[in-house]
Design a protein around this motif. Structure first.
Motif, short mmCIF file in Angstrom:
data_model
loop_
_atom_site.label_atom_id
_atom_site.label_comp_id
_atom_site.label_asym_id
_atom_site.label_seq_id
_atom_site.Cartn_x
_atom_site.Cartn_y
_atom_site.Cartn_z
N TYR A 149 0.82 -1.22 0.00
CA TYR A 149 0.00 0.00 0.00
C TYR A 149 0.86 1.27 0.00
O TYR A 149 0.56 2.23 -0.72
CB TYR A 149 -0.93 0.01 1.21
CG TYR A 149 -1.99 1.09 1.13
CD1 TYR A 149 -3.20 0.85 0.50
CD2 TYR A 149 -1.77 2.34 1.69
CE1 TYR A 149 -4.18 1.85 0.42
CE2 TYR A 149 -2.74 3.34 1.61
CZ TYR A 149 -3.94 3.08 0.98
OH TYR A 149 -4.88 4.08 0.89
N HIS A 150 1.93 1.27 0.80
CA HIS A 150 2.73 2.50 0.92
C HIS A 150 3.53 2.79 -0.34
O HIS A 150 4.12 3.87 -0.47
CB HIS A 150 3.64 2.44 2.15
CG HIS A 150 4.74 1.42 2.07
ND1 HIS A 150 4.57 0.11 2.45
CD2 HIS A 150 6.02 1.54 1.64
CE1 HIS A 150 5.71 -0.54 2.29
NE2 HIS A 150 6.60 0.30 1.80
N GLN A 155 -3.61 6.16 -4.08
CA GLN A 155 -4.18 4.96 -3.46
C GLN A 155 -5.70 4.91 -3.54
O GLN A 155 -6.28 3.84 -3.78
CB GLN A 155 -3.76 4.88 -1.98
CG GLN A 155 -2.32 4.54 -1.76
CD GLN A 155 -1.49 5.75 -1.37
OE1 GLN A 155 -1.82 6.87 -1.75
NE2 GLN A 155 -0.41 5.53 -0.63
N ALA A 179 3.37 2.95 10.96
CA ALA A 179 4.21 4.12 10.65
C ALA A 179 4.86 4.70 11.89
O ALA A 179 5.22 5.88 11.91
CB ALA A 179 3.36 5.18 9.95
N VAL A 194 2.32 4.51 5.53
CA VAL A 194 1.01 5.14 5.65
C VAL A 194 0.36 4.66 6.95
O VAL A 194 0.17 3.46 7.15
CB VAL A 194 0.10 4.78 4.45
CG1 VAL A 194 -1.24 5.49 4.56
CG2 VAL A 194 0.78 5.11 3.13
N GLN A 198 -5.01 6.41 8.22
CA GLN A 198 -5.09 7.01 6.89
C GLN A 198 -5.56 6.00 5.86
O GLN A 198 -6.34 6.32 4.96
CB GLN A 198 -3.73 7.57 6.48
CG GLN A 198 -3.74 8.31 5.15
CD GLN A 198 -4.65 9.52 5.17
OE1 GLN A 198 -4.51 10.37 6.05
NE2 GLN A 198 -5.58 9.61 4.23
N VAL A 199 -5.10 4.75 6.00
CA VAL A 199 -5.55 3.70 5.09
C VAL A 199 -7.06 3.50 5.21
O VAL A 199 -7.78 3.41 4.21
CB VAL A 199 -4.83 2.37 5.38
CG1 VAL A 199 -5.42 1.23 4.55
CG2 VAL A 199 -3.34 2.49 5.09
N ASP A 202 -8.71 6.42 3.55
CA ASP A 202 -8.58 6.30 2.10
C ASP A 202 -9.57 5.28 1.54
O ASP A 202 -10.22 5.52 0.52
CB ASP A 202 -7.16 5.86 1.73
CG ASP A 202 -6.12 6.95 1.94
OD1 ASP A 202 -6.50 8.11 2.18
OD2 ASP A 202 -4.92 6.62 1.85
#
Length: 238
Positions: A149-150, A155, A179, A194, A198-199, A202
């Motif tokens: 993902y990062h 994304q 993180a 990330v 935040q994921v 998102d």
């Protein structure tokens, strides 16, 4: 590092796979977004090192995913095949794994390992090579991203575009490093990572709802998402 890649997966000669599936992937899946040059052999060694099992706990991850024979798993950023091999064993003879990577040498290594254990016929190996993120087919049970993902650009758009690949009850599974100090020492700067929160945000913007969070991995978050319209209540498991 920038650059998107898309690859075309042709359908199998089985009724189960009679939908064309186009899969997008990005060129920045290397040992580090900050590394302009890198040794792919050393990276393979790092991915396959036995001590990785201590924090990755792959068998427990597979158990948590509740894979059953006949499933289709799209392994995005499959790398050396660390999880691909385990998926291939779990989905059985009637299942399928799509292993996608930007490095042909990674795919070759992945295939070679699977051939040694007699499971290569259950896996499609896809080299991502052109632009245009597009998914379709509606026949994937799981879209799986581990430590990927990062590395992705855009994304939200990317994950939103995975929905057409999923069956009505399909899931997107994201495992990635925390993180903060929980991730321990890494071979790249943590500024690329990330945060879990935040994921989740998102994915919400991408049209997904967090349905399950597994908390047994010491250095990584482990999240399962369903499209919003069919997501069950959130569950947290140790």
């Amino acid at each position: 590092m920038k650059g998107r890649i898309v690859s075309q997966i042709k359908p199998y000669n089985r009724p189960l796979w009679h939908c064309l599936l186009l899969v997008s992937f990005f060129a920045s899946l290397t040992a580090s977004c900050a590394h302009k040059t890198w040794d792919i052999n050393r990276y393979i060694h790092a991915l396959e090192r036995p001590e990785r099992d201590q924090h990755q706990q792959p068998e427990k991850v597979i158990e948590a995913l509740n894979l059953t024979p006949g499933m289709m798993v799209i392994d995005i950023g499959a790398g050396s095949g660390y999880f691909t091999r385990r998926f291939a064993e779990s989905v059985g003879e009637k299942g399928q794994v799509i292993a996608i990577d930007v490095e042909q040498k990674m795919l070759n290594y992945n295939k070679g390992k699977l051939e040694k254990i007699g499971l290569a016929n259950r896996v499609r190996f896809v080299l991502a090579e052109s632009e245009g993120p597009t998914f379709s087919g509606n026949n994937a049970d799981i879209v799986f991203l581990c430590d990927v993902y990062h590395h992705l650009e855009d994304q939200i758009d990317y994950l939103a575009n995975t929905k057409p690949a999923l069956k009505p009850n399909g899931r997107v599974v994201i495992i990635d490093y925390y993180a903060d100090e929980r991730s321990g020492t890494l071979g790249f700067s943590k500024r690329h990572l990330v945060p879990k929160e935040q994921v989740i945000q998102d994915m919400k913007q991408a049209g997904f709802t967090l349905s399950k969070e597994h908390t047994f991995l010491p250095r990584q978050y482990f999240l399962e998402f369903f499209p919003k319209k069919m997501a069950p209540p959130l569950q947290s498991e140790n």
